[in-house]
Write a protein that holds these residues in place. Structure first.
Motif, PDB file in Angstrom:
ATOM      1  N   THR A   1       0.823  -1.206   0.000  1.00 22.57           N
ATOM      2  CA  THR A   1       0.000   0.000   0.000  1.00 22.57           C
ATOM      3  C   THR A   1       0.859   1.257   0.000  1.00 22.57           C
ATOM      4  N   ILE A   2       1.660   1.454   1.035  1.00 19.21           N
ATOM      5  CA  ILE A   2       2.530   2.624   1.130  1.00 19.21           C
ATOM      6  C   ILE A   2       3.842   2.185   1.752  1.00 19.21           C
TER       7      ILE A   2
ATOM      8  N   CYS B   1       6.960   0.294   6.390  1.00 22.23           N
ATOM      9  CA  CYS B   1       5.821   0.646   5.546  1.00 22.23           C
ATOM     10  C   CYS B   1       4.628   0.899   6.456  1.00 22.23           C
ATOM     11  N   ASN B   2       3.633   1.557   5.911  1.00 21.18           N
ATOM     12  CA  ASN B   2       2.382   1.655   6.653  1.00 21.18           C
ATOM     13  C   ASN B   2       1.228   1.469   5.694  1.00 21.18           C
ATOM     14  N   LYS B   3       0.153   1.015   6.250  1.00 20.40           N
ATOM     15  CA  LYS B   3      -1.041   0.730   5.466  1.00 20.40           C
ATOM     16  C   LYS B   3      -2.049   1.828   5.746  1.00 20.40           C
ATOM     17  N   ARG B   4      -2.112   2.784   4.834  1.00 22.11           N
ATOM     18  CA  ARG B   4      -3.035   3.918   4.935  1.00 22.11           C
ATOM     19  C   ARG B   4      -2.938   4.653   6.268  1.00 22.11           C
ATOM     20  N   LYS B   5      -1.735   4.711   6.803  1.00 19.80           N
ATOM     21  CA  LYS B   5      -1.475   5.358   8.091  1.00 19.80           C
ATOM     22  C   LYS B   5      -2.399   4.844   9.195  1.00 19.80           C
ATOM     23  N   SER B   6      -2.738   3.559   9.116  1.00 26.19           N
ATOM     24  CA  SER B   6      -3.491   2.943  10.212  1.00 26.19           C
ATOM     25  C   SER B   6      -2.668   1.844  10.888  1.00 26.19           C
TER      26      SER B   6
ATOM     27  N   SER C   1       1.457   0.103  10.873  1.00 25.00           N
ATOM     28  CA  SER C   1       2.849   0.201  10.429  1.00 25.00           C
ATOM     29  C   SER C   1       3.549  -1.136  10.605  1.00 25.00           C
TER      30      SER C   1
ATOM     31  N   TYR D   1      -0.606   2.458  13.874  1.00 23.22           N
ATOM     32  CA  TYR D   1       0.115   3.681  13.521  1.00 23.22           C
ATOM     33  C   TYR D   1      -0.065   4.780  14.573  1.00 23.22           C
TER      34      TYR D   1
END
Length: 111
Positions: free
Chosen positions: A41-42, A81-86, A88, A106
């Motif tokens: 994702t990110i 990495c983090n997943k939609r800033k929810s 990490s 996160y």
């Protein structure tokens, strides 16, 4: 097959098996820093963070995943990495779970 040909065949087969086994044993493995599929994702540059409170290190990005341990307030964590800033993903750098990789909510991390 004549006996001397059979011996030669067995010797070649055994040598090949050893070579093949050696190749498998020494083949490069996934990097210790490789990211799980959910990280696509990110991806973020490696960021040193610390936990703001006691938080679970989880096996996946969500509370439905099992806890791999508790991180105490102030635990150092490298975010990869983090997943939609929810959630990490990264590696624990201090405390009782040092060296473990996993997911942390996160909102419980700060720089």
């Amino acid at each position: 097959m004549k006996p001397h040909h059979l011996n030669r065949f067995v010797a070649v087969a055994a040598s090949s098996a050893v070579l093949l086994g050696g190749a498998i044993a020494t083949a490069p493995t996934a990097s210790a820093e490789s990211l799980p599929k959910a990280c696509t994702t990110i991806e973020v540059p490696e960021q040193r963070k610390v936990t703001k409170s006691i938080v679970h290190l989880r096996s996946g990005p969500g509370t439905k995943y099992t806890s791999k341990g508790l991180l105490q307030k102030g635990t150092k964590f490298d975010e990869w990495c983090n997943k939609r800033k929810s959630w990490s993903y990264g590696k624990v750098l201090s405390g009782a779970n040092k060296g473990k990789k996993g997911w942390v909510a996160y909102r419980y991390l700060k720089k």
